[in-house]
Design a protein around this motif. Structure first.
Motif, PDB file in Angstrom:
ATOM      1  N   UNK A 138       9.420  -4.127  -0.149  1.00 39.76           N
ATOM      2  CA  UNK A 138      10.036  -3.182  -1.080  1.00 39.76           C
ATOM      3  C   UNK A 138      10.740  -2.036   0.090  1.00 39.76           C
ATOM      4  N   UNK A 185       7.958  -1.744   2.836  1.00 40.67           N
ATOM      5  CA  UNK A 185       6.576  -2.200   2.725  1.00 40.67           C
ATOM      6  C   UNK A 185       6.623  -3.426   2.282  1.00 40.67           C
ATOM      7  N   UNK A 219      -0.079  -9.550  -4.006  1.00 39.48           N
ATOM      8  CA  UNK A 219      -0.525  -9.617  -5.334  1.00 39.48           C
ATOM      9  C   UNK A 219      -1.171 -10.815  -5.508  1.00 39.48           C
ATOM     10  N   UNK A 278      -2.741  -5.603  -9.438  1.00 34.47           N
ATOM     11  CA  UNK A 278      -2.705  -4.721  -8.398  1.00 34.47           C
ATOM     12  C   UNK A 278      -1.861  -5.332  -7.271  1.00 34.47           C
ATOM     13  N   UNK A 279      -1.054  -4.533  -6.541  1.00 27.95           N
ATOM     14  CA  UNK A 279      -0.203  -5.031  -5.250  1.00 27.95           C
ATOM     15  C   UNK A 279      -1.124  -4.190  -4.253  1.00 27.95           C
ATOM     16  N   UNK A 312      -0.792  -2.781  -0.403  1.00 30.52           N
ATOM     17  CA  UNK A 312       0.382  -2.707   0.370  1.00 30.52           C
ATOM     18  C   UNK A 312       0.175  -2.381   2.038  1.00 30.52           C
ATOM     19  N   UNK A 313       1.131  -2.506   2.792  1.00 29.22           N
ATOM     20  CA  UNK A 313       1.189  -2.339   4.266  1.00 29.22           C
ATOM     21  C   UNK A 313       1.516  -0.830   4.331  1.00 29.22           C
ATOM     22  N   UNK A 314       1.328  -0.586   5.520  1.00 34.38           N
ATOM     23  CA  UNK A 314       1.713   1.008   5.982  1.00 34.38           C
ATOM     24  C   UNK A 314       3.035   1.224   5.994  1.00 34.38           C
TER      25      UNK A 314
END
Lengths: 115, 114
Positions: free
Chosen positions: B37, B91, B95, B101-102, B104-106
């Motif tokens: 994303x 990002x 999933x 839920x996704x 996520x990385x930072x």
């Protein structure tokens, strides 16, 4: 509407006060998600709605957080007795359904600052 | 628990050149999905590209492509012919098949130099 709409876009509140954040998903989208994004971090899942029911509330960080969705459309995230650690951007998203193939569309978020 | 790691807090690239953003993840699942994303200053997350773990072929979307290495649990994003409009936070997200839920990385901040 054309996209996911969130309000307010920015909110400053005093510690201990309650806040309500609103999300208006894309028309026809049955799945709705709330995520929290703290400064410099990725997103943290809060809750998922399919229609008006929430099969997954596992991400809500404490019992001060609650969410509801009415009419299969608008959702409200409520934070009671806000704390400074609640300061973050709260992102709402929606998709046609819960399948991974359904693109998830995000709003621009509500930036909450607790002072 | 599943985790997603983006080891590059910031990357910069000259306009028109190619840049690769790294992402690794940890999971014991065999069926899952991976996403990149983009988040511009407007804060709105926009899907760039997605990949099904059971497909060996790397996904491509115009100037964006991925290098998916399932055994290595690596999912990097390549942006070709970088444009000023590509400047944003990127990002990586994971999933699993049975969950909504996704994870996520930072994020990686991408800077495009004109």
């Amino acid at each position: 509407g054309a996209g996911v709409s969130q309000s307010p876009s920015n909110k400053v509140t005093e510690k201990g006060k309650d806040v309500e954040l609103r999300c208006d998903p894309i028309s026809g989208h049955t799945a709705l998600y709330w995520y929290r994004q703290s400064l410099g971090q990725g997103l943290e899942f809060l809750i998922y709605f399919q229609g008006n029911s929430a099969p997954d509330k596992s991400g809500l960080p404490s019992d001060r957080f609650s969410a509801e969705r009415t009419g299969g459309s608008v959702s409200t995230l409520t934070i009671q007795r806000t704390q400074q650690e609640d300061s973050a951007v709260y992102l709402c998203a929606s998709s046609l359904g819960g399948s991974w193939t359904n693109t998830i569309y995000f709003g621009e978020g509500s930036w909450l600052t607790v002072v | 628990a599943q985790t997603v790691t983006q080891s590059q807090p910031e990357m910069s690239v000259q306009e028109a050149e190619t840049v690769t953003l790294s992402c690794t993840y940890d999971t014991s699942e065999s069926d899952y999905y991976l996403f990149w994303y983009k988040q511009p200053p407007s804060r709105q997350m926009i899907l760039v590209i997605r990949q099904e773990a059971y497909k060996q072929q790397n996904a491509t979307e115009n100037r964006f492509s991925v290098n998916f290495q399932k055994a290595a649990k690596s999912f990097s994003l390549k942006i070709s012919d970088s444009q000023l409009g590509d400047a944003a936070m990127y990002f990586c997200a994971y999933r699993k098949d049975s969950n909504y839920q996704l994870i996520w990385g930072a994020g990686t901040k991408l800077i495009i130099k004109p």
